[in-house]
Motif scaffolding. Structure first.
Motif, PDB file in Angstrom:
ATOM      1  N   GLY A  10       0.734  -1.288  -0.022  1.00  0.00           N
ATOM      2  CA  GLY A  10      -0.090   0.105  -0.119  1.00  0.00           C
ATOM      3  C   GLY A  10       0.715   1.149   0.014  1.00  0.00           C
ATOM      4  N   THR A  11       0.353   2.540   0.007  1.00  0.00           N
ATOM      5  CA  THR A  11       0.984   3.607   0.010  1.00  0.00           C
ATOM      6  C   THR A  11       1.203   4.104   1.335  1.00  0.00           C
ATOM      7  N   SER A  12       1.574   5.388   1.413  1.00  0.00           N
ATOM      8  CA  SER A  12       2.084   5.900   2.694  1.00  0.00           C
ATOM      9  C   SER A  12       0.718   5.756   3.869  1.00  0.00           C
ATOM     10  N   GLN A  13      -0.460   5.918   3.189  1.00  0.00           N
ATOM     11  CA  GLN A  13      -1.480   5.938   4.041  1.00  0.00           C
ATOM     12  C   GLN A  13      -2.188   4.512   4.407  1.00  0.00           C
ATOM     13  N   GLY A  14      -1.689   3.701   3.677  1.00  0.00           N
ATOM     14  CA  GLY A  14      -2.099   2.127   3.616  1.00  0.00           C
ATOM     15  C   GLY A  14      -3.601   2.091   3.015  1.00  0.00           C
ATOM     16  N   VAL A  15      -4.167   0.947   2.990  1.00  0.00           N
ATOM     17  CA  VAL A  15      -5.351   0.623   2.555  1.00  0.00           C
ATOM     18  C   VAL A  15      -6.081  -0.444   3.464  1.00  0.00           C
ATOM     19  N   PRO A  16      -7.375   0.097   4.195  1.00  0.00           N
ATOM     20  CA  PRO A  16      -8.024   1.238   3.875  1.00  0.00           C
ATOM     21  C   PRO A  16      -7.433   2.403   4.533  1.00  0.00           C
ATOM     22  N   VAL A  17      -7.962   3.419   4.013  1.00  0.00           N
ATOM     23  CA  VAL A  17      -7.451   4.542   4.509  1.00  0.00           C
ATOM     24  C   VAL A  17      -8.519   5.172   5.577  1.00  0.00           C
ATOM     25  N   ILE A  18      -7.934   5.586   6.538  1.00  0.00           N
ATOM     26  CA  ILE A  18      -8.722   6.031   7.789  1.00  0.00           C
ATOM     27  C   ILE A  18      -9.800   6.897   7.314  1.00  0.00           C
ATOM     28  N   ARG A  33      -6.466  -5.087   1.412  1.00  0.00           N
ATOM     29  CA  ARG A  33      -5.799  -4.534   2.807  1.00  0.00           C
ATOM     30  C   ARG A  33      -4.383  -4.583   2.684  1.00  0.00           C
ATOM     31  N   ARG A  34      -3.963  -3.373   2.454  1.00  0.00           N
ATOM     32  CA  ARG A  34      -2.526  -2.889   2.072  1.00  0.00           C
ATOM     33  C   ARG A  34      -1.677  -2.348   3.107  1.00  0.00           C
ATOM     34  N   LEU A  35      -0.858  -3.021   3.616  1.00  0.00           N
ATOM     35  CA  LEU A  35      -0.127  -2.440   4.631  1.00  0.00           C
ATOM     36  C   LEU A  35       0.967  -1.506   3.882  1.00  0.00           C
ATOM     37  N   ARG A  36       1.884  -0.706   4.580  1.00  0.00           N
ATOM     38  CA  ARG A  36       2.854   0.202   3.959  1.00  0.00           C
ATOM     39  C   ARG A  36       3.802  -0.804   3.331  1.00  0.00           C
ATOM     40  N   THR A  37       4.260  -0.193   2.226  1.00  0.00           N
ATOM     41  CA  THR A  37       4.984  -0.988   1.132  1.00  0.00           C
ATOM     42  C   THR A  37       6.349  -1.470   1.735  1.00  0.00           C
ATOM     43  N   SER A  38       6.593  -2.895   1.680  1.00  0.00           N
ATOM     44  CA  SER A  38       7.846  -3.349   2.084  1.00  0.00           C
ATOM     45  C   SER A  38       7.955  -4.836   1.161  1.00  0.00           C
ATOM     46  N   ALA A  39       8.853  -5.389   1.463  1.00  0.00           N
ATOM     47  CA  ALA A  39       9.021  -6.829   0.967  1.00  0.00           C
ATOM     48  C   ALA A  39      10.197  -7.472   1.282  1.00  0.00           C
ATOM     49  N   MET A  40      10.393  -8.790   1.546  1.00  0.00           N
ATOM     50  CA  MET A  40      11.288  -9.467   2.201  1.00  0.00           C
ATOM     51  C   MET A  40      11.920 -10.512   0.874  1.00  0.00           C
ATOM     52  N   VAL A  41      13.166 -10.317   0.697  1.00  0.00           N
ATOM     53  CA  VAL A  41      13.885 -11.339  -0.193  1.00  0.00           C
ATOM     54  C   VAL A  41      15.055 -12.379   0.508  1.00  0.00           C
ATOM     55  N   LEU A  73      17.112   0.325   2.471  1.00  0.00           N
ATOM     56  CA  LEU A  73      16.146   1.380   2.329  1.00  0.00           C
ATOM     57  C   LEU A  73      15.968   1.864   1.005  1.00  0.00           C
ATOM     58  N   THR A  74      14.959   2.349   0.469  1.00  0.00           N
ATOM     59  CA  THR A  74      14.799   2.790  -0.788  1.00  0.00           C
ATOM     60  C   THR A  74      14.872   4.364  -0.826  1.00  0.00           C
ATOM     61  N   HIS A  75      14.622   4.975   0.197  1.00  0.00           N
ATOM     62  CA  HIS A  75      14.495   6.667   0.467  1.00  0.00           C
ATOM     63  C   HIS A  75      14.064   6.768   1.944  1.00  0.00           C
ATOM     64  N   GLU A  76      14.196   8.082   2.009  1.00  0.00           N
ATOM     65  CA  GLU A  76      14.083   8.547   3.563  1.00  0.00           C
ATOM     66  C   GLU A  76      12.653   8.547   4.095  1.00  0.00           C
ATOM     67  N   HIS A  77      11.378   8.677   3.326  1.00  0.00           N
ATOM     68  CA  HIS A  77      10.285   8.906   3.636  1.00  0.00           C
ATOM     69  C   HIS A  77       9.834   8.042   4.981  1.00  0.00           C
ATOM     70  N   LYS A  78       8.912   8.711   5.704  1.00  0.00           N
ATOM     71  CA  LYS A  78       8.546   7.638   6.884  1.00  0.00           C
ATOM     72  C   LYS A  78       7.759   6.422   6.570  1.00  0.00           C
ATOM     73  N   ASP A  79       7.015   6.364   5.771  1.00  0.00           N
ATOM     74  CA  ASP A  79       6.246   5.164   5.473  1.00  0.00           C
ATOM     75  C   ASP A  79       7.164   4.025   4.856  1.00  0.00           C
ATOM     76  N   HIS A  80       8.610   4.316   4.593  1.00  0.00           N
ATOM     77  CA  HIS A  80       9.446   3.450   4.405  1.00  0.00           C
ATOM     78  C   HIS A  80      10.777   3.263   5.561  1.00  0.00           C
TER      79      HIS A  80
END
Length: 259
Positions: A10-18, A33-41, A73-80
């Motif tokens: 999901g995006t920075s707000q996730g899905v569902p959005v509040i 139903r999507r949590l904030r974007t992340s993956a495990m390799v 880390l891909t970048h510095e934004h808080k959802d990451h």
């Protein structure tokens, strides 16, 4: 043998959005139903997590993860980056043995982590703070983690920010981008499986739209591709999945793909 697990799509707000009452946010399909974007390799017993956002703790619990070797880390934004404090659990799970967590990112990202979690890097740390070793990557060069070769793929996130994707042999993972230069795109040639962000159908100033993601996929021509970092405006999973070209799929939380 390699496996990728989608921890969040999901995006920075996730899905569902509040507070949202759209059909996607009210959907009973777990794929919506999507949590904030992340993956495990995973390669054998080695595990690398890409991004540790605010849902990191729950994602680790949901997947039953008892150790990871590093975080990219891909970048510095808080959802990451917002969940980095929770690496403490991995640090001290075998106490008194302490497992230092190795975190990799480009210079702006590592600087942000050092600032945002300053207590973990203080000269006189209090007991129980995260034990972290930061590694600043050279975006122009491949590097190695636990014998796994990783190639950075740099993309434009907006006029102010850039995001770093990563290629692990036959797998490439890109998120929070809306442009890749031809030289960076060339690093994707030959991948079997491509993961790329697609925020929504409409264009956006800092993420690929569905059409833009599909255009990148067509140019790279992987055997299969998965869209991630999707907002509730992507539509219902069951509806949107059926509209995609052959070999292209919507990722969803918990999906595991073997290479």
């Amino acid at each position: 043998r390699m496996k990728i697990t989608f921890l969040g799509t999901g995006t920075s707000q996730g899905v569902p959005v509040i507070g949202c009452r759209c059909e996607v946010c009210r959907s009973s399909d777990r794929r919506d139903r999507r949590l904030r974007t992340s993956a495990m390799v995973e390669c054998g017993s080695r595990r690398i997590v890409i991004d540790a956002g605010p849902d990191f703790r729950y994602q680790m619990l949901r997947e039953g993860v008892d150790h990871i070797d590093a975080i990219l880390l891909t970048h510095e934004h808080k959802d990451h980056t917002g969940g980095i404090d929770d690496v403490r659990a991995f640090n001290f799970v075998d106490y008194p043995t302490i497992h230092t967590m190795h975190i990799y990112g480009n210079e702006p990202t590592i600087d942000a982590v050092r600032h945002d979690f300053a207590y973990a890097f203080a000269e006189n740390k209090y007991v129980g703070v995260p034990e972290i070793k930061l590694h600043t990557i050279d975006e122009s060069k491949s590097f190695d983690i636990e014998g796994i070769e990783i190639t950075p793929i740099v993309g434009k996130h907006s006029e102010r920010f850039r995001s770093v994707g990563y290629r692990f042999g036959a797998l490439a993972y890109l998120t929070d981008m809306n442009y890749i230069s031809p030289d960076e795109e060339a690093k994707l040639q030959g991948v079997d499986t491509l993961v790329v962000n697609a925020l929504r159908w409409e264009s956006h100033n800092s993420h690929y739209s569905v059409a833009e993601a599909l255009a990148l996929i067509e140019r790279v021509a992987p055997r299969r591709a998965y869209l991630t970092h999707m907002s509730h405006r992507i539509g219902l999973h069951s509806t949107t999945e059926a509209m995609l070209p052959e070999g292209v799929h919507l990722a969803y939380d918990g999906l595991q793909i073997e290479l």
